[in-house]
Motif scaffolding. Structure first.
Motif, PDB file in Angstrom:
ATOM      1  N   GLY A   1       0.826  -1.199   0.000  1.00 44.41           N
ATOM      2  CA  GLY A   1       0.000   0.000   0.000  1.00 44.41           C
ATOM      3  C   GLY A   1       0.859   1.247   0.000  1.00 44.41           C
ATOM      4  N   PRO A   2       0.345   2.337  -0.568  1.00 41.67           N
ATOM      5  CA  PRO A   2       1.140   3.557  -0.729  1.00 41.67           C
ATOM      6  C   PRO A   2       0.984   4.540   0.429  1.00 41.67           C
ATOM      7  N   ARG A   3       1.999   4.676   1.243  1.00 42.40           N
ATOM      8  CA  ARG A   3       1.985   5.690   2.295  1.00 42.40           C
ATOM      9  C   ARG A   3       2.369   7.040   1.682  1.00 42.40           C
ATOM     10  N   PRO A   4       1.615   8.092   1.965  1.00 39.05           N
ATOM     11  CA  PRO A   4       1.898   9.398   1.366  1.00 39.05           C
ATOM     12  C   PRO A   4       3.021  10.120   2.118  1.00 39.05           C
ATOM     13  N   VAL A   5       4.126  10.359   1.428  1.00 46.60           N
ATOM     14  CA  VAL A   5       5.319  10.956   2.033  1.00 46.60           C
ATOM     15  C   VAL A   5       5.557  12.330   1.407  1.00 46.60           C
ATOM     16  N   THR A   6       5.812  13.343   2.228  1.00 51.00           N
ATOM     17  CA  THR A   6       6.148  14.676   1.726  1.00 51.00           C
ATOM     18  C   THR A   6       7.659  14.871   1.772  1.00 51.00           C
ATOM     19  N   HIS A   7       8.143  15.857   1.014  1.00 51.56           N
ATOM     20  CA  HIS A   7       9.588  16.080   0.938  1.00 51.56           C
ATOM     21  C   HIS A   7      10.159  16.614   2.246  1.00 51.56           C
ATOM     22  N   ASP A   8       9.335  17.293   3.065  1.00 52.52           N
ATOM     23  CA  ASP A   8       9.823  17.868   4.316  1.00 52.52           C
ATOM     24  C   ASP A   8       9.328  17.121   5.548  1.00 52.52           C
ATOM     25  N   SER A   9       8.674  15.961   5.336  1.00 52.22           N
ATOM     26  CA  SER A   9       8.170  15.102   6.411  1.00 52.22           C
ATOM     27  C   SER A   9       7.054  15.734   7.235  1.00 52.22           C
ATOM     28  N   LEU A  10       6.472  16.823   6.753  1.00 52.27           N
ATOM     29  CA  LEU A  10       5.321  17.450   7.385  1.00 52.27           C
ATOM     30  C   LEU A  10       4.080  17.164   6.550  1.00 52.27           C
ATOM     31  N   PRO A  11       2.979  16.723   7.159  1.00 52.47           N
ATOM     32  CA  PRO A  11       1.756  16.527   6.383  1.00 52.47           C
ATOM     33  C   PRO A  11       1.193  17.849   5.872  1.00 52.47           C
ATOM     34  N   VAL A  12       0.237  17.753   4.983  1.00 50.81           N
ATOM     35  CA  VAL A  12      -0.473  18.932   4.478  1.00 50.81           C
ATOM     36  C   VAL A  12      -1.912  18.847   4.974  1.00 50.81           C
ATOM     37  N   ILE A  13      -2.299  19.833   5.803  1.00 55.55           N
ATOM     38  CA  ILE A  13      -3.624  19.814   6.433  1.00 55.55           C
ATOM     39  C   ILE A  13      -4.151  21.233   6.462  1.00 55.55           C
ATOM     40  N   GLY A  14      -5.260  21.485   5.777  1.00 54.96           N
ATOM     41  CA  GLY A  14      -5.849  22.805   5.858  1.00 54.96           C
ATOM     42  C   GLY A  14      -6.428  23.276   4.548  1.00 54.96           C
ATOM     43  N   ALA A  15      -6.629  24.598   4.464  1.00 55.14           N
ATOM     44  CA  ALA A  15      -7.277  25.209   3.314  1.00 55.14           C
ATOM     45  C   ALA A  15      -6.313  25.361   2.153  1.00 55.14           C
ATOM     46  N   THR A  16      -6.831  25.195   0.947  1.00 59.93           N
ATOM     47  CA  THR A  16      -6.064  25.483  -0.263  1.00 59.93           C
ATOM     48  C   THR A  16      -6.371  26.913  -0.706  1.00 59.93           C
ATOM     49  N   ALA A  17      -5.840  27.286  -1.873  1.00 61.96           N
ATOM     50  CA  ALA A  17      -6.099  28.628  -2.404  1.00 61.96           C
ATOM     51  C   ALA A  17      -7.486  28.759  -3.017  1.00 61.96           C
ATOM     52  N   ALA A  18      -8.188  27.647  -3.183  1.00 61.76           N
ATOM     53  CA  ALA A  18      -9.524  27.678  -3.786  1.00 61.76           C
ATOM     54  C   ALA A  18     -10.585  27.758  -2.701  1.00 61.76           C
ATOM     55  N   PRO A  19     -11.608  28.596  -2.872  1.00 60.22           N
ATOM     56  CA  PRO A  19     -12.672  28.703  -1.870  1.00 60.22           C
ATOM     57  C   PRO A  19     -13.331  27.352  -1.611  1.00 60.22           C
ATOM     58  N   GLY A  20     -13.402  26.975  -0.337  1.00 58.63           N
ATOM     59  CA  GLY A  20     -14.129  25.770   0.043  1.00 58.63           C
ATOM     60  C   GLY A  20     -13.427  24.464  -0.221  1.00 58.63           C
ATOM     61  N   VAL A  21     -12.159  24.480  -0.641  1.00 57.00           N
ATOM     62  CA  VAL A  21     -11.431  23.245  -0.930  1.00 57.00           C
ATOM     63  C   VAL A  21     -10.312  23.082   0.099  1.00 57.00           C
ATOM     64  N   TYR A  22     -10.318  21.945   0.785  1.00 58.10           N
ATOM     65  CA  TYR A  22      -9.344  21.648   1.837  1.00 58.10           C
ATOM     66  C   TYR A  22      -8.602  20.354   1.497  1.00 58.10           C
ATOM     67  N   VAL A  23      -7.493  20.151   2.184  1.00 56.58           N
ATOM     68  CA  VAL A  23      -6.684  18.968   1.923  1.00 56.58           C
ATOM     69  C   VAL A  23      -6.189  18.397   3.247  1.00 56.58           C
ATOM     70  N   ALA A  24      -6.051  17.074   3.305  1.00 54.86           N
ATOM     71  CA  ALA A  24      -5.522  16.408   4.500  1.00 54.86           C
ATOM     72  C   ALA A  24      -4.785  15.149   4.070  1.00 54.86           C
ATOM     73  N   GLY A  25      -3.495  15.099   4.353  1.00 54.98           N
ATOM     74  CA  GLY A  25      -2.725  13.907   3.997  1.00 54.98           C
ATOM     75  C   GLY A  25      -1.238  14.152   4.139  1.00 54.98           C
ATOM     76  N   GLY A  26      -0.455  13.183   3.651  1.00 57.62           N
ATOM     77  CA  GLY A  26       0.990  13.299   3.693  1.00 57.62           C
ATOM     78  C   GLY A  26       1.608  12.957   5.033  1.00 57.62           C
ATOM     79  N   HIS A  27       0.963  12.100   5.822  1.00 55.30           N
ATOM     80  CA  HIS A  27       1.460  11.760   7.154  1.00 55.30           C
ATOM     81  C   HIS A  27       2.572  10.718   7.126  1.00 55.30           C
ATOM     82  N   GLY A  28       2.951  10.225   5.972  1.00 57.71           N
ATOM     83  CA  GLY A  28       4.002   9.215   5.910  1.00 57.71           C
ATOM     84  C   GLY A  28       3.575   7.938   6.604  1.00 57.71           C
ATOM     85  N   MET A  29       4.384   7.494   7.563  1.00 55.08           N
ATOM     86  CA  MET A  29       4.128   6.233   8.254  1.00 55.08           C
ATOM     87  C   MET A  29       3.144   6.374   9.415  1.00 55.08           C
ATOM     88  N   TRP A  30       2.666   7.611   9.681  1.00 58.33           N
ATOM     89  CA  TRP A  30       1.874   7.821  10.895  1.00 58.33           C
ATOM     90  C   TRP A  30       0.448   8.272  10.595  1.00 58.33           C
TER      91      TRP A  30
END
Length: 420
Positions: A359-388
């Motif tokens: 299974g694919p664990r989502p890994v970011t380049h700086d080891s910090l997940p991405v959680i919160g609002a994007t630049a688009a109104p009403g669109v949010y994102v949550a992921g990139g936690h790696g192994m946790w």
């Protein structure tokens, strides 16, 4: 950011893309705040990394992935198919750019930044699980220490130093070294090759597939809708809503959309200002029978393998393989896990394997997940936690639900801003 255009009383409807632990937790906590939710997924609940992981709920071992030793180890083993870290030969320039950016963050200063950012998530993650269970999620989260097993005290020194560093920056942590005798008394499966251990107390574990299925059931029981076979190919934000289009199942609209698609995040988020690259760090697992019950989770740091009591046997999980998230399982990676773990454990029937999985664990380049609002109104994102992702998934969902409904970024999510 994402709050632009919302009505003052907050959203009444939300559509969550992704039915893993992060997406379903976000849906559940949005329901707690009075939001009607629909969850869509191309396969179904727990179809990705949420099913086959080790099942640890272990904030005490939620160590930043960018520990400097990972870089040294990775360079030595990069193209070795039997190594815990493996990058197949590939002409993909995006992958190599990602790996170079990741390598640039493998230093103690960057490690400490990640560890400090994770403090709030790790402090509240077990409480978030308790909230879910108290609210109707029918799953068990047994408490047990995680026991790390080593050949010698010298081999254990690295983990002990990293745990001390984590405690020094403020994380509550209870751990101690185990003598050879103490290790054998606690863990009958420790082989003659092992000489010492490290016990991290106050941790838990779970059957991850069972837990995510129970979470999905609870979302449904509370009035939520979960649709499988909904492969999202486009998202169109509008002033007071957003429309999500599937490849073959039509369109859906809601006042807010949450993208929680794990290793596939970048496919949908780039056009909304999210420039943090997310790659699939694929993990493998399988289940084996044991001659005696294993008393709790076991960590084999020298083999980079995690083991967990699972359905009367032992789930064995390991490796970090940078390939496409949809690539087929490579049997050589399973063989490599067996070869590296076998010397440390006895009474394990390695040849009686079942449930072989990747299974694919989502890994970011700086080891910090991405959680919160994007630049688009009403669109949010949550992921990139790696192994946790399992450990931190429910608390992520709770904090993001707070941001979506209150219209203000919680301080705990500041370092995880998707627009950083």
């Amino acid at each position: 950011m994402g709050e632009v255009g919302r009505s003052s009383e907050g959203p009444r409807t939300a559509l969550v893309v992704g039915a893993g632990v992060v997406g379903l937790s976000t849906a559940w906590f949005l329901q707690e705040r009075g939001v009607a939710v629909t969850v869509v997924d191309r396969a179904g609940p727990a179809a990705g990394a949420s099913w086959g992981n080790a099942g640890w709920l272990a904030p005490g071992l939620a160590l930043p992935l960018n520990e400097p030793g990972v870089l040294r180890f990775g360079l030595r083993s990069l193209f070795d198919r039997a190594a815990p870290l493996h990058v197949p030969a590939s002409p993909d320039p995006r992958l190599w750019r990602f790996l170079l950016r990741f390598a640039a963050h493998c230093n103690w200063r960057a490690w400490e930044r990640v560890a400090q950012a994770n403090l709030a998530l790790n402090a509240e993650c077990l409480e978030a699980f308790d909230t879910l269970i108290a609210g109707g999620v029918r799953a068990a989260t047994p408490q047990a220490p995680v026991t790390a097993v080593f050949e010698s005290a010298g081999h254990a020194a690295g983990l002990l130093a990293e745990l001390a560093r984590l405690r020094d920056i403020g994380q509550e942590l209870s751990y101690r070294g185990l003598t050879e005798g103490e290790l054998r008394e606690w863990l009958p499966q420790a082989s003659e090759r092992t000489g010492t251990g490290v016990r991290v107390d106050g941790q838990r574990y779970v059957d991850p597939g069972e837990f995510v299925a129970a979470l999905a059931d609870s979302v449904r029981e509370r009035g939520g809708v979960i649709r499988s076979g909904f492969d999202v190919v486009d998202i169109r934000p509008h002033r007071h809503a957003a429309t999500v289009r599937s490849a073959s199942a039509g369109t859906l609209s809601a006042q807010v959309v949450v993208l929680a698609t794990g290793a596939w995040l970048n496919k949908l988020t780039r056009r909304f200002g999210v420039r943090v690259p997310v790659r699939a760090g694929r993990g493998y697992s399988f289940t084996v029978a044991t001659d005696e019950p294993v008393p709790g989770p076991v960590y084999l740091p020298e083999a980079r393998v995690a083991c967990t009591p699972y359905q009367g046997g032992l789930r064995v999980a390991g490796t970090m393989e940078f390939r496409g998230p949809d690539a087929a399982l490579d049997p050589a990676r399973i063989d490599a896990i067996v070869a590296s773990a076998r010397p440390f454990l006895t009474g394990v029937r390695w040849e009686e394997r079942r449930d072989e999985w990747v299974g694919p664990r989502p890994v970011t380049h700086d080891s910090l997940p991405v959680i919160g609002a994007t630049a688009a109104p009403g669109v949010y994102v949550a992921g990139g936690h790696g192994m946790w992702g399992l450990t931190q998934g429910p608390v992520t969902g709770r904090l993001l639900a707070e941001q979506i409904t209150a219209g203000k970024q919680p301080e705990a999510l500041r370092e995880f801003d998707p627009l950083r």
